[in-house]
Design a protein around this motif. Structure first.
Motif, PDB file in Angstrom:
ATOM      1  N   UNK A  35      40.638  40.269  45.974  1.00  0.00           N
ATOM      2  CA  UNK A  35      40.802  41.095  44.769  1.00  0.00           C
ATOM      3  C   UNK A  35      41.705  40.431  43.742  1.00  0.00           C
ATOM      4  N   UNK A  36      42.616  39.573  44.185  1.00  0.00           N
ATOM      5  CA  UNK A  36      43.511  38.914  43.233  1.00  0.00           C
ATOM      6  C   UNK A  36      42.764  37.917  42.354  1.00  0.00           C
ATOM      7  N   UNK A  37      41.556  37.516  42.760  1.00  0.00           N
ATOM      8  CA  UNK A  37      40.728  36.605  41.954  1.00  0.00           C
ATOM      9  C   UNK A  37      39.860  37.349  40.945  1.00  0.00           C
ATOM     10  N   UNK A  38      39.789  38.660  41.052  1.00  0.00           N
ATOM     11  CA  UNK A  38      38.840  39.446  40.266  1.00  0.00           C
ATOM     12  C   UNK A  38      38.990  39.249  38.762  1.00  0.00           C
ATOM     13  N   UNK A  39      40.214  39.303  38.259  1.00  0.00           N
ATOM     14  CA  UNK A  39      40.424  39.179  36.815  1.00  0.00           C
ATOM     15  C   UNK A  39      39.986  37.799  36.319  1.00  0.00           C
ATOM     16  N   UNK A  40      40.329  36.759  37.056  1.00  0.00           N
ATOM     17  CA  UNK A  40      39.931  35.403  36.652  1.00  0.00           C
ATOM     18  C   UNK A  40      38.416  35.254  36.678  1.00  0.00           C
ATOM     19  N   UNK A  41      37.770  35.794  37.701  1.00  0.00           N
ATOM     20  CA  UNK A  41      36.304  35.723  37.773  1.00  0.00           C
ATOM     21  C   UNK A  41      35.662  36.519  36.639  1.00  0.00           C
ATOM     22  N   UNK A  59      45.138  44.016  46.652  1.00  0.00           N
ATOM     23  CA  UNK A  59      45.168  44.820  45.427  1.00  0.00           C
ATOM     24  C   UNK A  59      44.158  45.932  45.611  1.00  0.00           C
ATOM     25  N   UNK A  60      44.506  47.137  45.236  1.00  0.00           N
ATOM     26  CA  UNK A  60      43.530  48.233  45.330  1.00  0.00           C
ATOM     27  C   UNK A  60      42.525  48.118  44.179  1.00  0.00           C
ATOM     28  N   UNK A  61      41.432  48.823  44.321  1.00  0.00           N
ATOM     29  CA  UNK A  61      40.455  48.849  43.239  1.00  0.00           C
ATOM     30  C   UNK A  61      41.056  49.389  41.948  1.00  0.00           C
ATOM     31  N   UNK A  62      41.954  50.363  42.075  1.00  0.00           N
ATOM     32  CA  UNK A  62      42.634  50.910  40.901  1.00  0.00           C
ATOM     33  C   UNK A  62      43.490  49.868  40.205  1.00  0.00           C
ATOM     34  N   UNK A  63      44.169  49.036  40.990  1.00  0.00           N
ATOM     35  CA  UNK A  63      44.986  47.966  40.407  1.00  0.00           C
ATOM     36  C   UNK A  63      44.106  46.919  39.726  1.00  0.00           C
ATOM     37  N   UNK A  64      42.964  46.603  40.342  1.00  0.00           N
ATOM     38  CA  UNK A  64      42.024  45.659  39.729  1.00  0.00           C
ATOM     39  C   UNK A  64      41.534  46.221  38.395  1.00  0.00           C
TER      40      UNK A  64
END
Length: 128
Positions: A35-41, A59-64
């Protein structure tokens, strides 16, 4: 015609393998178990829609969702919770909303998942 792109985020690799196999018939799929890669992807691939597990260790889905909403490049990408916390019938009872966002149960039929994605993509303001 190019396929629309979907970003899948789930800490369970078997869920990603299954959904990638199913959704790749309709979408260009980018996925991660981290999940920590989500923003970069999301910034790199600018998907048409993001499908994200809620309950993840890093990271929770809410944090993402919050990180993506705070970034002007990714803020308008439609975001759908993918969760095992509710059943398909419970999701229907909540008018398709989970924790204030569009959501779908991991136990939902593929047709229901695709319908939910299309529904969210058609909303005003959705990029894609």
């Amino acid at each position: 015609m190019d396929k629309r792109k979907i970003l899948l985020i789930d800490d369970d690799d078997s869920v990603l393998v299954y959904l990638t196999a199913k959704l790749s018939k309709v979408f260009d799929v980018v996925s991660t178990v981290d999940a920590t890669e989500a923003a970069a992807l999301a910034r790199t691939h600018l998907p048409d829609v993001i499908l994200c597990d809620i309950d993840m260790p890093e990271m929770s889905g809410g944090e993402v969702a919050k990180v993506l909403e705070e970034d002007t490049l990714t803020a308008r990408i439609p975001f759908i919770y993918l969760t095992s916390l509710v059943s398909p019938s419970e999701t229907k009872d909540m008018d398709g909303m989970v924790s204030g966002r569009p959501g779908v149960s991991k136990r939902a039929q593929l047709s229901e998942l695709l319908e939910r994605i299309e529904e969210v993509l058609k909303r005003p303001g959705a990029q894609g």
